[in-house]
Motif scaffolding. Structure first.
Motif, mmCIF file in Angstrom:
data_model
loop_
_atom_site.group_PDB
_atom_site.id
_atom_site.type_symbol
_atom_site.label_atom_id
_atom_site.label_comp_id
_atom_site.label_asym_id
_atom_site.label_seq_id
_atom_site.Cartn_x
_atom_site.Cartn_y
_atom_site.Cartn_z
ATOM 1 N N PRO A 77 2.873 21.845 -10.524
ATOM 2 C CA PRO A 77 1.647 21.388 -11.912
ATOM 3 C C PRO A 77 0.794 22.770 -11.969
ATOM 4 C CG PRO A 77 1.840 20.330 -9.341
ATOM 5 C CD PRO A 77 2.788 21.257 -9.650
ATOM 6 N N LEU A 78 0.428 22.554 -13.673
ATOM 7 C CA LEU A 78 -0.554 24.446 -13.713
ATOM 8 C C LEU A 78 -1.983 22.941 -13.828
ATOM 9 C CD1 LEU A 78 0.941 26.125 -15.521
ATOM 10 C CD2 LEU A 78 0.987 26.642 -13.082
ATOM 11 N N ALA A 79 -1.299 21.877 -14.189
ATOM 12 C CA ALA A 79 -2.256 20.824 -14.605
ATOM 13 C C ALA A 79 -2.845 20.567 -12.979
ATOM 14 C CB ALA A 79 -2.207 19.515 -15.238
ATOM 15 N N ASP A 80 -4.216 20.157 -13.416
ATOM 16 C CA ASP A 80 -5.714 20.128 -12.582
ATOM 17 C C ASP A 80 -5.310 21.353 -10.661
ATOM 18 O OD1 ASP A 80 -6.906 18.340 -13.038
ATOM 19 O OD2 ASP A 80 -5.458 16.758 -12.929
ATOM 20 N N ASN A 81 -4.732 22.203 -11.354
ATOM 21 C CA ASN A 81 -4.401 23.564 -9.757
ATOM 22 C C ASN A 81 -5.302 24.452 -9.445
ATOM 23 O OD1 ASN A 81 -3.388 25.032 -8.611
ATOM 24 N ND2 ASN A 81 -1.501 25.153 -9.481
ATOM 25 N N PRO A 82 -5.809 23.651 -8.222
ATOM 26 C CA PRO A 82 -6.730 24.350 -7.642
ATOM 27 C C PRO A 82 -6.638 25.901 -7.344
ATOM 28 C CG PRO A 82 -6.266 22.781 -6.401
ATOM 29 C CD PRO A 82 -4.964 22.364 -7.170
#
Length: 141
Positions: A77-82
């Motif tokens: 995932p790239l969403a909400d990726n630290p």
């Protein structure tokens, strides 16, 4: 001619793989609005803004909302990726690839790489506001 158990198991595994791959591709296609996605002419991406570049080059694997996918392969995932907090990390990956991700460096200009990375870092639940510049991309190319 009788098939061995290993041949049958291999064929079932291959069939499952193809079904999962098709399912992932169909999900990506269904999530996108294919009617307004421009086709690139030649071997370089025609899109210039980050959102269009994301849809043309990233969405097929990482999905429309950046949630990633698993099935025939693993697309993080790239969403909400630290991991996107470090601007160099996604720039390097877009330019050179990582694990199963292909390299896009020869298909995108420095401006396009910066645009798609900035889009990814400021959308999809990410709020990393330190923008990547074309100079940043040149250094990692």
């Amino acid at each position: 001619m009788k098939k061995s158990k290993s041949q049958t198991a291999w064929r079932l595994t291959l069939a499952a793989f193809l079904c999962l791959a098709g399912s992932t591709a169909l999900q990506a296609l269904a999530a996108s609005d294919a009617s307004n996605v421009p086709l690139s002419d030649g071997w370089r991406f025609a899109e210039q803004d980050g959102e269009s570049l994301y849809r043309a080059s990233c969405q097929g694997c990482h999905m429309a909302n950046g949630e990633g996918a698993a099935g025939a392969g693993r697309f993080p995932p790239l969403a909400d990726n630290p991991r996107l907090a470090s601007a160099a990390y996604p720039v390097y990956n877009v330019l050179h690839g990582l694990h199963g991700m292909p390299s896009f460096g020869k298909y995108m200009s420095d401006e396009q790489v910066a645009a798609v990375v900035n889009y990814t870092r400021t959308h999809l639940g990410n709020r990393y506001l330190d923008a990547v510049t074309t100079e940043d991309v040149k250094k990692l190319r």
